[in-house]
Scaffold this active site. Structure first.
Site, PDB file in Angstrom:
ATOM      1  CG  ASP A   1      -1.723   1.245   1.368  1.00  0.00           C
ATOM      2  OD1 ASP A   1      -2.542   1.524   0.469  1.00  0.00           O
ATOM      3  OD2 ASP A   1      -1.519   1.983   2.361  1.00  0.00           O
TER       4      ASP A   1
ATOM      5  CE  LYS B   1      -1.863   5.315   0.870  1.00  0.00           C
ATOM      6  NZ  LYS B   1      -2.020   4.973   2.297  1.00  0.00           N
TER       7      LYS B   1
END
Lengths: 368, 368
Positions: A226, A230
């Site tokens: 995750d 980003k």
């Protein structure tokens, strides 16, 4: 930037919501509370003409009630089809149209280019396009330029924190980004804000899981993917042509547990690896440091990493609490001291607010 | 949000610069470096048609060269007149016009309402309107609404840090601000980052003055009025109808030295008061705290203060370095943990970038 058209005419924006889950639902509530004020003060009519989940969809030729859309959607028997959804907006008599993808699906972004080519603006907190195949991302950016339509994704990094807008403003006004560094996962922030020598790592992970801070399978957070997504989104915004696989990610899931079948087994076996983490935390503490799980976009060096780092206790990254994110931009203008943004970077209210902020930006660019 | 008009047509924005001092000059250099890229990528032509200082002005029917405007202005014999300057833009054949007030003068803001009523957008880093008489501020906000023109002032608080834009986005998406708190003066940040028990306060002020961090008369910084102005700007943005006099300001200029005639006398006599500050710093240090000069907008309580406060060493406000600003927003959505923005909040490059960012926002709202 408030304004009312000279003739008192309202500017209408037709909105389509794909995926009225937690974020989509929250966004619809936020919209419901602001529509009157935006109509009166800005002369802006934000109207929803379509809502679709993965099963059913609600399409309407007139604005859908923001108080009863859920009941209306539940009583639908129109099967969901993104093609029909697209056609509905493509043929809408309202000139300004925005489709908001509130899903986490990799399938929905396949429609972005088509939507943009129809002049439909796209807003999303979905990280799949920005961190998916580079070619798809570049195609969307090209469509955005070519068809005079907006693609905005503030909610993808730091939820409602002004991360992408700040970065874009820096770049557009001619600043040169050297690096972007920070804590991009609320879950891992929470874990490392509570972890230290003498507290078993597995215990902290268990508490985070019990408190609902992690994904149902905590390995999804601990894998670092995750954070890597980003990092890719920020890197591409800086012009780096990078794929997710190019990010060097230090997974916090012990190698032998990566293929453990069940979450329960994983949680059961995690304590076997506590000694490793305890050693790292102790080593850091002895140096007066603290462990922080950090994402780094090193524009100057052309590389991206995600790893567990040790920071001096008085460093801003070692001072976080709760599930705070922090993002530090080091640029030509911010070279001595970085520009930093800190605060909760997850949660439905703030993520929906990030999407809503994008929507108002788009509305303003349409003259509202 | 990049875009090119379908027909390849460029969108032209006519710019007037009032006060090409340090910030204005820096802005013109930043513009010069970005015009080609903005033309190609956004189809946006940012063109300067007028520059005026307090003595002379340069008005042109064709775009002024961004590389030789200074020579051209210096060889002018047209005396400065804001009325003629206004007329020049009022009668411009370019539909989209922006006047940028880069002065710190209280006289220039008297023209904002007129400019807005002519449909000319106004951008400024000048704090005089936002912290001046409330009636003048409200008149500008009303003109902005009525005439469909923008008034933007990101550069007034925190220079290039995204302070006002973040606040506006929160409010516009329906968040409720409870309080805004922070270190709003780079000078006072520098002073208190270097001050502590055992270091005479007068000595630190002297060093800050010698390094060029203070105004020529350091009392202008120490009086707290610059912080109070920023507090008023933020408070009004939150809807508080407040005057500068309503802010309770703790001045750091010892009472007996407030009327000392010369700066030299002031600096000479300041050491007499070192014991008072030493006592406060020691008291703070004994409690594990640090002194921080803080501005507070307490929206919930309806009051604004500027004062020297004692913060725990692990508080973000006590962790600053250099001349960093920090701004913490506590709102309904950011209630557990505030949203914080930190970084250099002064300097020509970053302040001009804040103004440039506003200009791009305005350009985008015009369809660029």
């Amino acid at each position: 930037m408030e304004s009312i058209d000279h003739n008192g005419e309202k500017r209408q924006v037709a909105i389509g919501i794909v995926g009225p889950g937690l974020i989509g639902k929250t966004l619809l509530s936020q919209l419901a509370l602001q529509t009157d004020r935006l109509r009166e003060e800005w002369g802006l009519e934000l109207q929803v003409f379509g809502v679709t989940n993965s099963q059913w969809m609600l399409l309407s030729a007139t604005p859908i009630s923001l108080s009863s859309w859920q009941t209306a959607l539940e009583s639908q028997d129109t099967e969901a089809s993104l093609d029909s959804f697209t056609y509905h907006f493509a043929t809408s008599p309202v000139a300004d149209r925005v489709i908001i993808d509130c899903t986490a699906s990799a399938a929905v972004p396949c429609h972005y280019t088509k939507w943009l080519s129809l002049g439909i603006h796209v807003i999303t907190p979905n990280k799949r396009l920005g961190s998916g195949p580079l070619a798809d991302y570049l195609a969307v950016k090209e469509a955005q330029r070519h068809y005079h339509a907006h693609f905005m994704a503030e909610g993808t990094v730091g939820a409602g924190l002004p991360v992408l807008s700040t970065l874009q403003s820096m770049i557009n006004t001619g600043d040169k980004v050297a690096k972007i560094e920070g804590v991009f996962s609320g879950t891992l922030s929470f874990i490392f804000n509570n972890f230290g020598p003498g507290r078993p790592f597995s215990d902290v992970v268990g508490k985070a899981k019990a408190a609902g801070y992690t994904e149902p399978d905590p390995r999804e957070d601990l894998s670092g993917m995750d954070v890597a997504r980003k990092v890719v989104i920020l890197a591409r915004e800086c012009g780096m042509q990078i794929e997710l696989e190019d990010v060097a990610v230090e997974s916090l899931v012990p190698e032998p547990l990566q293929s453990t079948s069940s979450v329960l087994d994983f949680m059961d076996q995690l304590p076997q690896f506590d000694a490793d983490m305890e050693a790292r935390a102790s080593e850091a503490a002895e140096a007066g440091n603290k462990l922080v799980y950090v994402g780094l976009v090193d524009v100057a060096a052309g590389k991206c990493t995600v790893s567990l780092q040790s920071y001096p206790a008085d460093h801003a990254f070692a001072q976080l609490s709760g599930s705070d994110n922090i993002i530090a931009f080091t640029t030509r203008r911010y070279s001595q001291q970085p520009l930093m943004i800190r605060g909760p970077g997850a949660g439905a209210e703030v993520t929906a607010a990030g999407v809503f902020g994008d929507l108002l930006q788009v509305a303003q660019s349409l003259g509202a």
